[in-house]
Structure formats: structure tokens, C-alpha cells
Design an enzyme around this catalytic site. Structure first.
Site, PDB file in Angstrom:
ATOM      1  N   SER A  19      32.054  31.299 -39.537  1.00 50.71           N
ATOM      2  CA  SER A  19      32.060  30.639 -40.838  1.00 50.71           C
ATOM      3  C   SER A  19      33.298  29.751 -40.971  1.00 50.71           C
ATOM      4  O   SER A  19      34.422  30.176 -40.735  1.00 50.71           O
ATOM      5  CB  SER A  19      32.056  31.690 -41.952  1.00 50.71           C
ATOM      6  OG  SER A  19      31.998  31.073 -43.214  1.00 50.71           O
ATOM      7  N   GLN A  71      22.407  31.098 -38.270  1.00 47.45           N
ATOM      8  CA  GLN A  71      22.759  32.474 -38.626  1.00 47.45           C
ATOM      9  C   GLN A  71      22.778  32.603 -40.145  1.00 47.45           C
ATOM     10  O   GLN A  71      23.463  31.833 -40.821  1.00 47.45           O
ATOM     11  CB  GLN A  71      24.111  32.892 -38.061  1.00 47.45           C
ATOM     12  CG  GLN A  71      24.359  34.387 -38.281  1.00 47.45           C
ATOM     13  CD  GLN A  71      25.678  34.884 -37.739  1.00 47.45           C
ATOM     14  OE1 GLN A  71      26.658  34.884 -38.466  1.00 47.45           O
ATOM     15  NE2 GLN A  71      25.699  35.316 -36.480  1.00 47.45           N
ATOM     16  N   CYS A 101      29.434  40.502 -41.054  1.00 50.40           N
ATOM     17  CA  CYS A 101      30.556  39.843 -41.726  1.00 50.40           C
ATOM     18  C   CYS A 101      31.334  40.829 -42.597  1.00 50.40           C
ATOM     19  O   CYS A 101      30.751  41.515 -43.441  1.00 50.40           O
ATOM     20  CB  CYS A 101      30.052  38.678 -42.570  1.00 50.40           C
ATOM     21  SG  CYS A 101      31.375  37.807 -43.452  1.00 50.40           S
ATOM     22  N   LYS A 140      23.025  40.495 -35.541  1.00 51.64           N
ATOM     23  CA  LYS A 140      24.421  40.761 -35.228  1.00 51.64           C
ATOM     24  C   LYS A 140      24.915  41.896 -36.111  1.00 51.64           C
ATOM     25  O   LYS A 140      24.745  41.876 -37.326  1.00 51.64           O
ATOM     26  CB  LYS A 140      25.293  39.526 -35.457  1.00 51.64           C
ATOM     27  CG  LYS A 140      26.749  39.768 -35.068  1.00 51.64           C
ATOM     28  CD  LYS A 140      27.606  38.517 -35.158  1.00 51.64           C
ATOM     29  CE  LYS A 140      29.030  38.812 -34.687  1.00 51.64           C
ATOM     30  NZ  LYS A 140      29.903  37.601 -34.764  1.00 51.64           N
ATOM     31  N   ASP A 207      37.527  40.091 -28.984  1.00 54.87           N
ATOM     32  CA  ASP A 207      38.734  39.838 -28.180  1.00 54.87           C
ATOM     33  C   ASP A 207      38.463  39.027 -26.908  1.00 54.87           C
ATOM     34  O   ASP A 207      39.143  39.207 -25.899  1.00 54.87           O
ATOM     35  CB  ASP A 207      39.424  41.158 -27.802  1.00 54.87           C
ATOM     36  CG  ASP A 207      39.850  41.971 -29.015  1.00 54.87           C
ATOM     37  OD1 ASP A 207      40.044  41.366 -30.087  1.00 54.87           O
ATOM     38  OD2 ASP A 207      39.973  43.202 -28.900  1.00 54.87           O
ATOM     39  N   ARG A 230      36.445  33.575 -31.686  1.00 55.19           N
ATOM     40  CA  ARG A 230      37.669  32.829 -32.013  1.00 55.19           C
ATOM     41  C   ARG A 230      38.327  32.207 -30.788  1.00 55.19           C
ATOM     42  O   ARG A 230      39.085  31.241 -30.907  1.00 55.19           O
ATOM     43  CB  ARG A 230      38.646  33.764 -32.736  1.00 55.19           C
ATOM     44  CG  ARG A 230      38.203  34.092 -34.162  1.00 55.19           C
ATOM     45  CD  ARG A 230      39.118  35.109 -34.830  1.00 55.19           C
ATOM     46  NE  ARG A 230      38.942  36.434 -34.259  1.00 55.19           N
ATOM     47  CZ  ARG A 230      39.686  37.489 -34.566  1.00 55.19           C
ATOM     48  NH1 ARG A 230      40.691  37.344 -35.422  1.00 55.19           N
ATOM     49  NH2 ARG A 230      39.459  38.663 -34.031  1.00 55.19           N
TER      50      ARG A 230
END
Length: 326
Positions: A19, A71, A101, A140, A207, A230
Site C-alpha cells: 500500500s 489485491q 494487513c 494472503k 525479511d 519492502r
């Protein structure tokens, strides 16, 4: 090779839905650098049910993005199913239902990660969505709402239902909803799901910030694929590097000139969607990731953070990313 309906993945590493990040520019760059499947940022289901909003270009897939998934998150299975049908009609290649989320305002509205406490609602949302669309439907989740025994039972019930209902891809983030993004992701639990349900397609997340980590996690956990989240922000090269390692090759890191070219292209695409006064601060989120590859990353990041106009951003990029590093 993995196949989901008409979607073929020539390597089992995809870009997560993030997001506020995985908009058109980030998705297009990821695809260009070798990512076989990208997703939108997380979208509220009701958005697609407002014609004026859903017709806006930020909600439409571009040809260069395909295959691309939408999504969505919500709280009511029927609304989620209607939303999925609308996004499929808009041209998306698959639907990903977000039950992961951990953002507080999302949880307060009993959406996404909150539903990890409601296995029956998760199951109904998937089944109704699958009935409403002809494209693949993914899910997810996280490894629980928290670390309580009840949360663990709910998690395994969701996994059991996913296996029984033949969910085409179940993505599992290795943290609880309560953890958000703190501590280290628990890949052992993800691996346990794969061992218990070997025929269920599992993609793991958490990670993955370097290409080698993605390869290592795939091999050590036994999952079918890896979600890069990320670690891809301001770093489209991670997919190029993963692909090289996957194929037994080594990919040299991008030169400063190559970094400059990617940043300029990314910034220009952002300018195509946002007015300058919004584009400049928006780009800073990505600049943090880009600067990690610069030999003088702190100085470069500071300079980009201080840029206030489009021209200042462009001048800073050109000056900071000369081949000699000057």
C-alpha cells in the site's frame, strides 16, 4: 514453471502488494527488471464499486504491467466478491484477497488482518470470490492474529480450509498481525504449513531484502515461491539479481549511471500521475531505497530529501549519480 490459469511464472519470485508503493511506476519497473508477476497496492473493495473512482487511471492496469493482480481487502464476503468481479472486468489477471494487513485503522474496521480471527469469514470470502470471477484467486495471510493458542488454532483452520478449497496461491507472511513488522519473520511456521499441506501452493514472505536471501529462503523452507515486499522499494534490480542467481549466474550491481537512469524514469512516471507539488514528496519514499546502493548514500539521501522542486530533484539525481561518484 508455475501456472495459475493463464499466468505462467518462469521463476517463483513475485512482487508483493504494498500500500502506497506498488503503483504503476513501481510495477512497470519491476516487470522490466524481470519480475514475472506484480500486484497493485492494497485496495478497499468498495472502491471498485464506485464507477467514477474505478475509472481513474490509477485503478486501471497498463499493458506493460501484465500479468498484474489486484489485491483487495474488505470485511463482507459478498462485497469482496463483487469487487473482485469489477477488477477482473477492468483487466486484472488475478485477484489476491488480503487477510494480512496490520494497519490499526484497517483492524478497527474489521478488515484484512482482523479476519485472521474469523476463519469462517475468510473461507466464505474466498469461495464467493472464486464463484464471481474466472481468473485465479489467491489469498494472503499472516501466521496468526497474535501468539495466543486461539490465534494459532484459527491460523491452522484457515490453512486447512485453503488446502481443502484448493486455493491457487496462499501467501503467508511470517509475523502475526499484532507484530506488524517488528522482530524477525518466522519462516519455520511457513515451512510447517508446506510440509503439512504439500499440494497447497505456498508463497512465503518476510525479511526478503537481498537476492541471496530470497534464494536461501526458497530452498530452506520448501515453499513454492517467495514474495518480495519492502526489499523491492527503490530497488527494482533485486528481481534481476534473483533471476540471475536462480539461473546460476551472477549479476553485477547496477552502476551509478544505471541507477540514475532508473531513478529518472521512475520519477518521470510519477510526474505523469501526480502534480509536481505531490510528486516530489511522494518520490522521497522510493529515494530511500535507491540511495542504499550509492557509495555515499547518506549524503545523497540528504540531498534528495532537501530537494523541493522537480528541477531540484532532477539536478540532484544528475549530480549525485555520475559514473565517478562525484
Amino acid at each position: 514453471m508455475l501456472r495459475f490459469g493463464n499466468i505462467e511464472l518462469d521463476m517463483p519470485f513475485v512482487q508483493a502488494a504494498l500500500s502506497g508503493y506498488t503503483d504503476h511506476p513501481m510495477r512497470i519497473l519491476a516487470r522490466r527488471f524481470g519480475c514475472p508477476l506484480v500486484f497493485t497496492g492494497v485496495m478497499l473493495d468498495r472502491i471498485s464499486l464506485h464507477p467514477k473512482v474505478s475509472r481513474q487511471k490509477q485503478f486501471q492496469p497498463f499493458s506493460l504491467e501484465h500479468p498484474v493482480g489486484a489485491q483487495i481487502m474488505g470485511s463482507e464476503p459478498e462485497v469482496m466478491a463483487q469487487s473482485a468481479a469489477a477488477f477482473e472486468k477492468a483487466g486484472y489477471d488475478c485477484i489476491d484477497l488480503n487477510f494480512a494487513c496490520p494497519v490499526p485503522k484497517v483492524l478497527r474496521r474489521q478488515r484484512a488482518g482482523y479476519l485472521m480471527q474469523r476463519p469462517a469469514v475468510v473461507r466464505e470470502a474466498f469461495l464467493r470470490t472464486r464463484e464471481a470471477v474466472s481468473c485465479p484467486v489467491f489469498m494472503k495471510i499472516r501466521i496468526g492474529y497474535d501468539n495466543s493458542q486461539a490465534a494459532q488454532e484459527d491460523f491452522w483452520t484457515i490453512c486447512e480450509n485453503a488446502a481443502a478449497d484448493e486455493v491457487q496461491m496462499l501467501s503467508i507472511h511470517g509475523r502475526t498481525v499484532e507484530q506488524k513488522y517488528k522482530d524477525t519473520a518466522d519462516w519455520e511456521t511457513i515451512a510447517q504449513v508446506k510440509r503439512k499441506f504439500p499440494h497447497l501452493c505456498i508463497f512465503g514472505s518476510g525479511d526478503i531484502r537481498m537476492a541471496q536471501t530470497a534464494i536461501d529462503r526458497l530452498r530452506s523452507s520448501g515453499v513454492d515461491g517467495i514474495i518480495v515486499a519492502r526489499g523491492a522499494i527503490g530497488n527494482p534490480w533485486i528481481f534481476q539479481e534473483i533471476r540471475a542467481l536462480w539461473e546460476g549466474r551472477l549479476m553485477p550491481p547496477p552502476t551509478l549511471v544505471q541507477q540514475k537512469q532508473a531513478m529518472l524514469e521512475h520519477f518521470q512516471m510519477i510526474l505523469d500521475f501526480w502534480p509536481p507539488h505531490k510528486a516530489v514528496p511522494y518520490f522521497r519514499k522510493f529515494a530511500v531505497g535507491y540511495c542504499r546502493r550509492h557509495p555515499q548514500r547518506k549524503q545523497t539521501l540528504l540531498a534528495l530529501m532537501q530537494a523541493r522542486t522537480v528541477q531540484q530533484v532532477l539536478d540532484t539525481i544528475h549530480q549525485s549519480y555520475k559514473e565517478d561518484g562525484g
